[in-house]
Structure formats: structure tokens, C-alpha cells
Design a protein around this motif. Sequence first.
Motif, PDB file in Angstrom:
ATOM      1  N   LYS B 143       0.766  -1.283   0.118  1.00 54.06           N
ATOM      2  CA  LYS B 143       0.063   0.070  -0.057  1.00 54.06           C
ATOM      3  C   LYS B 143       0.826   1.214   0.187  1.00 54.06           C
ATOM      4  N   MET B 144       1.808   1.388   0.875  1.00 56.92           N
ATOM      5  CA  MET B 144       2.842   2.305   0.980  1.00 56.92           C
ATOM      6  C   MET B 144       3.319   2.578  -0.351  1.00 56.92           C
ATOM      7  N   MET B 145       3.817   1.501  -1.061  1.00 54.95           N
ATOM      8  CA  MET B 145       4.569   1.522  -2.084  1.00 54.95           C
ATOM      9  C   MET B 145       3.583   1.986  -3.387  1.00 54.95           C
ATOM     10  N   ASN B 146       2.399   1.844  -3.000  1.00 51.70           N
ATOM     11  CA  ASN B 146       1.135   2.008  -4.142  1.00 51.70           C
ATOM     12  C   ASN B 146       1.299   0.903  -5.219  1.00 51.70           C
ATOM     13  N   LEU B 147       1.822  -0.217  -4.985  1.00 54.97           N
ATOM     14  CA  LEU B 147       1.772  -1.539  -5.885  1.00 54.97           C
ATOM     15  C   LEU B 147       0.538  -2.000  -6.091  1.00 54.97           C
ATOM     16  N   GLU B 148       0.324  -2.320  -7.449  1.00 57.31           N
ATOM     17  CA  GLU B 148      -1.099  -2.535  -7.795  1.00 57.31           C
ATOM     18  C   GLU B 148      -0.939  -3.997  -8.071  1.00 57.31           C
ATOM     19  N   SER B 149      -2.141  -4.855  -7.961  1.00 59.43           N
ATOM     20  CA  SER B 149      -2.223  -6.300  -8.320  1.00 59.43           C
ATOM     21  C   SER B 149      -2.155  -6.471  -9.694  1.00 59.43           C
ATOM     22  N   VAL B 150      -1.812  -7.579 -10.113  1.00 62.82           N
ATOM     23  CA  VAL B 150      -1.890  -7.802 -11.674  1.00 62.82           C
ATOM     24  C   VAL B 150      -3.125  -8.186 -12.242  1.00 62.82           C
ATOM     25  N   GLU B 151      -3.621  -7.530 -13.210  1.00 63.94           N
ATOM     26  CA  GLU B 151      -5.208  -7.833 -13.470  1.00 63.94           C
ATOM     27  C   GLU B 151      -4.844  -9.149 -14.806  1.00 63.94           C
ATOM     28  N   LYS B 152      -3.994  -8.850 -15.479  1.00 63.13           N
ATOM     29  CA  LYS B 152      -3.816  -9.784 -16.858  1.00 63.13           C
ATOM     30  C   LYS B 152      -2.476  -9.842 -17.177  1.00 63.13           C
ATOM     31  N   GLY B 153      -1.784 -10.782 -17.892  1.00 60.64           N
ATOM     32  CA  GLY B 153      -0.829 -10.838 -18.444  1.00 60.64           C
ATOM     33  C   GLY B 153      -0.904 -11.047 -19.973  1.00 60.64           C
ATOM     34  N   VAL B 154      -0.194 -10.342 -20.522  1.00 67.89           N
ATOM     35  CA  VAL B 154      -0.007 -10.473 -22.256  1.00 67.89           C
ATOM     36  C   VAL B 154       1.258 -10.837 -22.720  1.00 67.89           C
ATOM     37  N   LEU B 155       1.237 -11.966 -23.240  1.00 69.49           N
ATOM     38  CA  LEU B 155       2.347 -12.534 -23.781  1.00 69.49           C
ATOM     39  C   LEU B 155       2.697 -12.213 -25.464  1.00 69.49           C
ATOM     40  N   GLY B 156       3.798 -11.597 -25.467  1.00 66.28           N
ATOM     41  CA  GLY B 156       4.260 -11.497 -26.853  1.00 66.28           C
ATOM     42  C   GLY B 156       4.963 -12.702 -27.455  1.00 66.28           C
ATOM     43  N   LYS B 157       4.499 -13.099 -28.533  1.00 67.88           N
ATOM     44  CA  LYS B 157       5.248 -14.530 -28.819  1.00 67.88           C
ATOM     45  C   LYS B 157       6.343 -14.348 -29.514  1.00 67.88           C
ATOM     46  N   LYS B 158       6.402 -13.665 -30.527  1.00 67.51           N
ATOM     47  CA  LYS B 158       7.629 -13.472 -31.587  1.00 67.51           C
ATOM     48  C   LYS B 158       8.610 -12.595 -30.727  1.00 67.51           C
ATOM     49  N   CYS B 159       8.993 -13.073 -29.725  1.00 70.62           N
ATOM     50  CA  CYS B 159       9.742 -12.275 -28.804  1.00 70.62           C
ATOM     51  C   CYS B 159      10.875 -13.162 -27.852  1.00 70.62           C
ATOM     52  N   GLY B 160      11.822 -12.693 -27.412  1.00 69.93           N
ATOM     53  CA  GLY B 160      12.905 -13.397 -26.830  1.00 69.93           C
ATOM     54  C   GLY B 160      14.317 -12.765 -26.634  1.00 69.93           C
ATOM     55  N   PRO B 285       4.155  -4.245 -13.462  1.00 68.05           N
ATOM     56  CA  PRO B 285       3.158  -3.320 -13.616  1.00 68.05           C
ATOM     57  C   PRO B 285       3.697  -2.032 -13.026  1.00 68.05           C
ATOM     58  N   LYS B 286       4.801  -1.829 -12.326  1.00 65.08           N
ATOM     59  CA  LYS B 286       5.326  -0.731 -11.757  1.00 65.08           C
ATOM     60  C   LYS B 286       6.703  -0.250 -12.059  1.00 65.08           C
ATOM     61  N   ALA B 287       6.676   1.052 -12.245  1.00 62.52           N
ATOM     62  CA  ALA B 287       8.155   1.677 -12.405  1.00 62.52           C
ATOM     63  C   ALA B 287       8.914   1.387 -13.517  1.00 62.52           C
ATOM     64  N   GLY B 288       8.501   0.680 -14.301  1.00 62.84           N
ATOM     65  CA  GLY B 288       9.138   0.214 -15.703  1.00 62.84           C
ATOM     66  C   GLY B 288      10.209  -0.608 -15.427  1.00 62.84           C
ATOM     67  N   ILE B 289      10.193  -1.737 -14.250  1.00 67.19           N
ATOM     68  CA  ILE B 289      11.006  -2.749 -13.898  1.00 67.19           C
ATOM     69  C   ILE B 289      10.854  -4.288 -14.714  1.00 67.19           C
ATOM     70  N   TYR B 290      11.745  -4.520 -15.412  1.00 67.27           N
ATOM     71  CA  TYR B 290      11.702  -5.741 -15.967  1.00 67.27           C
ATOM     72  C   TYR B 290      12.926  -6.764 -15.709  1.00 67.27           C
ATOM     73  N   PHE B 291      12.610  -8.029 -15.991  1.00 65.24           N
ATOM     74  CA  PHE B 291      13.683  -9.024 -15.933  1.00 65.24           C
ATOM     75  C   PHE B 291      13.550 -10.059 -16.975  1.00 65.24           C
ATOM     76  N   ARG B 292      14.753 -10.765 -17.107  1.00 65.76           N
ATOM     77  CA  ARG B 292      14.663 -11.937 -17.979  1.00 65.76           C
ATOM     78  C   ARG B 292      15.537 -12.966 -17.479  1.00 65.76           C
ATOM     79  N   PRO B 293      15.164 -14.304 -17.412  1.00 65.54           N
ATOM     80  CA  PRO B 293      16.259 -15.360 -17.002  1.00 65.54           C
ATOM     81  C   PRO B 293      17.091 -15.351 -18.311  1.00 65.54           C
ATOM     82  N   ASP B 294      18.279 -15.860 -17.943  1.00 63.98           N
ATOM     83  CA  ASP B 294      19.345 -15.976 -18.778  1.00 63.98           C
ATOM     84  C   ASP B 294      19.795 -17.433 -18.814  1.00 63.98           C
ATOM     85  N   ILE B 295      19.541 -18.261 -19.804  1.00 62.54           N
ATOM     86  CA  ILE B 295      19.407 -19.901 -19.743  1.00 62.54           C
ATOM     87  C   ILE B 295      20.994 -20.004 -19.518  1.00 62.54           C
ATOM     88  N   GLY B 296      21.762 -19.598 -20.170  1.00 67.42           N
ATOM     89  CA  GLY B 296      23.359 -20.112 -19.972  1.00 67.42           C
ATOM     90  C   GLY B 296      23.725 -19.722 -18.562  1.00 67.42           C
TER      91      GLY B 296
END
Lengths: 428, 428
Positions: B143-160, B285-296
Motif C-alpha cells: 500500500k505504501m509503495m502504491n503497488l497494484e495487483s496484476v489483472e492480466k498478463g499479455v504474452l508477446g510470442k515473437k519475442c525473446g 506493472p510498476k516503475a518500468g522494472i523488467y527482468f529475464r532469465p538467462d538460460i546459459g
Amino acid sequence: MSKYNVVVVGAGILGLCSAYHIKRQNPDEKILIIDKFGSAGQGNTAKSEACFRNVFSSKTNFALANSTVDFYLHVHRELKHDLGLHLIGYLFLFSEDDYKRNKDVLEEMQRRGVELEYFERGDLERMIPGAVLEFDEKDEEAKMMNLESVEKGVLGKKCGYLEVEKLVNFYEEEFKRVGGEIRYNTVVQSLIIEPVKKFGVPGEPFVWQDSRITGVKTNRGEIRADTVVVATGAWTNALLDPIGVDSHIKPKKRQIFAVKGPSLEPLFNAKGFNDENILPFTILPKAGIYFRPDIGEGSCWVGCGDELGRAFKFEEEPQPEENYYFQDIYQVLRKYFPHFEGLKPQSSWAGLYAINTIDANPYVFREAGMIVVTGASGSGILKADAIGRVAAGVYMEEKYVEFFDGEKFRVSDLGVENRHVEKERFVL
Amino acid sequence: MSKYNVVVVGAGILGLCSAYHIKRQNPDEKILIIDKFGSAGQGNTAKSEACFRNVFSSKTNFALANSTVDFYLHVHRELKHDLGLHLIGYLFLFSEDDYKRNKDVLEEMQRRGVELEYFERGDLERMIPGAVLEFDEKDEEAKMMNLESVEKGVLGKKCGYLEVEKLVNFYEEEFKRVGGEIRYNTVVQSLIIEPVKKFGVPGEPFVWQDSRITGVKTNRGEIRADTVVVATGAWTNALLDPIGVDSHIKPKKRQIFAVKGPSLEPLFNAKGFNDENILPFTILPKAGIYFRPDIGEGSCWVGCGDELGRAFKFEEEPQPEENYYFQDIYQVLRKYFPHFEGLKPQSSWAGLYAINTIDANPYVFREAGMIVVTGASGSGILKADAIGRVAAGVYMEEKYVEFFDGEKFRVSDLGVENRHVEKERFVL
């Protein structure tokens, strides 16, 4: 520490007009202008050619300029507040090619209400004794320099120049009269950015906090305001870059050389262009060179809107370059106007334009609780009244504002998000 | 001193692709790439998340990305040139409000051919064990951080993502195979600007001369070329500002933190998103934060597209900030993905985006005999092949170019003069 409703950074012409129109419409609010100089309009506003025109191809620029010029004429004539205004016109000298390229735009501007008058080379030769508007086949110099003969002159009628200091004083007085405050000798060092909900933790604001601009840090302490208006012209990037907001402008040096001498006499006696029987502000068909007579001084103010090769560069105190006058400007000037032959500038100065290369229309937008007013690209003085009204519109979250001439203007047109302007083709 | 038809400044991904496509279509011309580093792709290209997607709202960005991704898939699969490519998808996690705001754009993108798949919160909770996508009323921190619950996930398929080094090597080899030259450890200090008609007078070029870029000054002497291609990413202003040409980009630091630990295991076993059964590149959904697994590596690469508060600033060697990870990114990350709780970055690095805030589409334009390729705003890798084709189109003065997927593209759309692009709404 007192808190203001609005702090306007910059007492240049755009800061003054923005502050005035905000205060005028919000008489109960505390509005403060701060400026690093000891009085108003001492930055790049003071370095200007101080010319005005309504000759713009962009509908937006035309609307801003036309209503602003109307207002200045009203102040000068009806309100009898002397602005040192001279309606001498703008004379664009076109080569055959240039004229062909611009013919359609010129006609469209006329349909839109820009008063233009056309002159053939022969007319101009009679009206400006001594001007060389056609180069002889044998003129090796002209050939070497690739100078083109003048085919036509196009005179913008609602154009001229004024005395910037008088205009600045007018707005400063009006702003104070409606209760505005000004603090001089106050250098803004940075914008204060803070979270809307503070935790008082070191390192704030964090990326997950909603943040906004809440004031300015100055050499005389912090000043807080609900809204900070940034109207700092060429200095804008120094304030906005550190907080990651794009001003959309880049600073570029512009120089003016004031040249005086008896041989210029005929230019001060050029009949047929205006009531003052003087040569208008004149734009040569080559290299962006222009000049205008200054009636008070009896000199001609010569400048050049150079593009390629003239750096985008911020300087605290840009200096005029003597070589630039003699090797660049003078070489062209004396070919078309031999009146300048042998004359040296009596004085010269330089300033910085805040150039928007994207579309050459001003920017007025709100971001993070701050309002940015910029991008007038050297035409700030002649659009200032209208831009100030747009700034007030942004402040008051209005969709439309009304200009002095009654024109209704959509505020978001000058913004970033829903920007809607035509690219300007008449950039000087 | 040998003279080249084309000198490309910068062996980053955009320089390589531009040089390759120019050389491929002009096999008899002498094309040289120069770079300050000791090998290709060592500047900001090397600092990238190395992700690719075709999920763009701008038709132009989509066309550039979609065909480039098709080409990379072709190289990786059909040509069997290993690019270390993993088609793991992009997973946008939307709050209810965000989803509402983006619904129309998402649908329009789908109509245009962007493959998307929608997931409800419940699906996502099952597919990503341990993820917290709904915050409890009693979660004071959220609440303090104003984090919102995730409503939906949208998966781009031709991506990686792919391995940048392998992609860079591919283009370098191809460029050399068709006869291109590369010179490393060569620092371009400035562009050489000269009059078309030289008089040999000191001070040239003068403002009345037609001038153009005729080469580059380097730490190893001058190199002349008929055309200089500037593909220097975040360094672009250092070359263009001095000659007064606007690049339309500003540099902004982006950081990546590689985090590793046994608690991340579930993210490497997230079924249902892709053939690799791994969590896609995930955008919170917050602050432009992203991450990805690196398989190697078995790590997650975490980053953030921060805007307000992150300076526009050029730095030769931008550094990652530990505080930025722990106080800014981690605080949000661990709330949605408690897998990260207690883990520290094992390595981190920083680079500079070349950000175009106007419309977030790339710029490819000719000015004064030079071609500028820039403004990919962190999506240079994933649009590089198409951008290289546009650069070749500008070089060959073609009106249209054909992309790898057969799409016909109007070259002037990415230019300055007749720019025609939609403002991008999916900026990461």
C-alpha cells in the motif's frame, strides 16, 4: 520559508508573459518570478534583433505571432505605452529558385491573412538606390560565391521591430501591478524533485514513488511552489537534463553586428516600403543573412541564421566573432548592398537561440508538476504574449485559451503528448 | 591517404548492419567501418539486455522489428548460424488500470499481426509458482509503495533474447565476406566539414559556401569518404553538436543487474509460456522494472526503464549503482517475485540508450552529405537489420526498400524532412 503557488524561473520575455497571464487570471495566488540577473530581460531576451513578424508558414506560429503583434500594436498605439515600435516590414529577397520553392507557401499564407506585397527586381532597384540585385555575367566574385540575382521581393507588412527593454518593462510593470513578486540576483541551481508521499528516507525519491517538482534550489536557499514554470530559454537543458526531462531544444549562438556609416544613408531613405520611408528588415537570398536599420541609433543591425557548421553549444557568455562578420557575413552583404563596403561594426553582441529543430514551433507542456515554456527559436519576443496565455492555459488545465485577437487556441497543440503543429518553413 | 566511398563510424549493431547492407548492394565500392574499441559491438551494444520483440504500437517500429526478428530466426534456424536465440516471449503484467489504458492498442497490434496471448491472474499464479500477483488489503508495504495487483498478463510470442556477441560476429563476418574493411582502435575526434568548391583560404568553410562532410579526423589521421555514416549511438551528439546538426537523441543510463540463486529456480521452470518452459522476459506493472532469465548463466537480468529523475547525461563509462538496485528495483521486484528475496546481484553493468523522446522511432537521415543512423532508444539490436536496409536505401537514394520479410518501406519515413511515424506507446 514561504511557499508560492507558482514560481517562474526566468524573467526573460517568456517568463514575464507566462507569469503575467497566470497572475492576471489568478489574482489571489502568490506568483514569484526569479532571475539570476539584476533586472528583467537581461539574458538572451536582451541580445535579440527585437524584430517581429506574422509571416510564418505554420498555422500555429502564425496564430501566436499575429495575436502577439496585434497586442503590441494595441499597447503602443491605444494604450500609449511606448514600445519603441516601428512597423517597417520584413523584406524577403528571393532568387528565382527560392521564389519558385516558396510561391505556394506564400500564397497560402496570404489566404490565411498574412499581408504580403510583391516587388519585381526593377521596383526594388528604384526603391533601394545603390542595391545590386542582379549580378553581371562578368562578376567573378559573385560567381565564385555562387550568389544569385534577386528575382522578387516579398514584403511582410505586419512586421517590424521594437525596443525590447520597453517591452520587458511593460510586462514587468503589469505583472507587479496585479500583485506579482520578482526576486533578482537569484540563481536557480536545480529543480527539487520529491515524492508525493514522503517517507523521509535518504535516497528519495525512489523509482517506485510518484514524484514531482516541488520547488527550486537557489544560491539564496530553497523556494517551494505548487507549480514551477521553467522559462529559461537556452539555459533550459541545464535544469531539465539532470531530472531526465527532454526540453526539445538545443542552444545555438546568434550574433548581431551594429554597423554605422554615411554610406548607409540611402537605406534610411528607401521610399515605398513603409510609412517611415526606410528599408525594412531585409533577408538576403544567400546564407541566411539579414539586417535591419535601427532608427534610433542610425545603424544597421546585421545577423545571420547559420545552420550547418554553427555548433549546438551552451555558453554562459557567448561572444561575437569579428572574423565571422568579415569573412562570412560582410562578403555577401557588400555584394548586394555595397553601402556596407569598408564599414566596420561599431558594436556587436551574441546570444543563444533555443532552437527546436523538429518543427520550429514553441513548446509549452506540463510534466511532473512543472510547466516548461521554451523552443521559441529566436522568435520568443514576437510570440511572447500568446505563449504566455498558453502557459496560463496549461496552468489552469484549460483545453482552449483565447488570444488577444480573439483567436481560440488549443493548449495541447504546443505540448508534447498531443502536439499538433505544422513544421515551420520560414525560419530565420 | 586512401579515399573511401563510405566510412561508417561505429561498429555497434547499427553501424555493422548499415555497412553490411550498403556493401552488399554496392559490392564494388570501398566501405570502411571504424570503431574506437578493439573489436565490434563493444560499446553500448554489449551492454544491452539483448532482447527482441515485435510488440510495438507504432506501425513503423513494428515493421522494423518484425522483419528483423524474422531475419534473426532465419539466420539461427535455416542458416544454422547460432545466435544463441531463445524465443521465450515477453510477458507484460498489467494492473487493471494499465490494461484498460492499453486494451485498444493491444487489439490493434493483434489485427496488424502481432501474436499475443492473454492470461488471467489465476493462470499466471499457477504458471509462475511463488509469484505474488495480488496484494492483500493488509499488506502495508504494498500500500505504501502504491503497488497494484496484476489483472492480466499479455504474452508477446515473437519475442525473446539472443546473444549479442554472436549476432555482432555474424554481421561482422558477413560484412567482411562481401569485401568490407574494418579498422579498430580508431577514435573519431570530429567530422570534417569542407566547402564543395574550395578556395584554400584559412577559415573555410564560410557561411556563403556550400559545405558537406568529407571525412573524419581520427587519432590515427584523417580518413576521407564520399559519404560518412554516423552510427555512434549515445556518442552521436559529440560528433553532430559541433557541426550544428541535431541528432534528435539524448543519452540516458540503463543498468542491468544479474542476480543468481537457488530461490530463482521456479522461474526457470515456468511451464506454458514457451517451448523452453521458462519465464519470459517479464515487465512488471510498476516503475518500468523488467527482468529475464538467462538460460546459459542461470541468472536473471534485471533492469529498469526509469524516466523522471534519471538524467539525460553523457558518460564515457557509465557505472551501475548498487543503491539503485537495492532501494529502487529490488523493493518492487521482491514484492511480486519473492524469489529474489535476499539475493544480491552477482554482476552488473551500465550502458547508455540513445533516446528519442519525440516519437521513439529510429532516425535515419541524410544531411550535408552524411547519413545519421540513430535513435533506436534501446531497441537497436532488435530493429538493426531493417534499419541497416533503410540506411542503404538512404545511401542509394531509393524511395523504398524491401525488408527481409518482403515488407516495402518508405525510406523517408525515418528521416527528418518528411518523417512519418506514429508515436510509440510501448517503450521499455
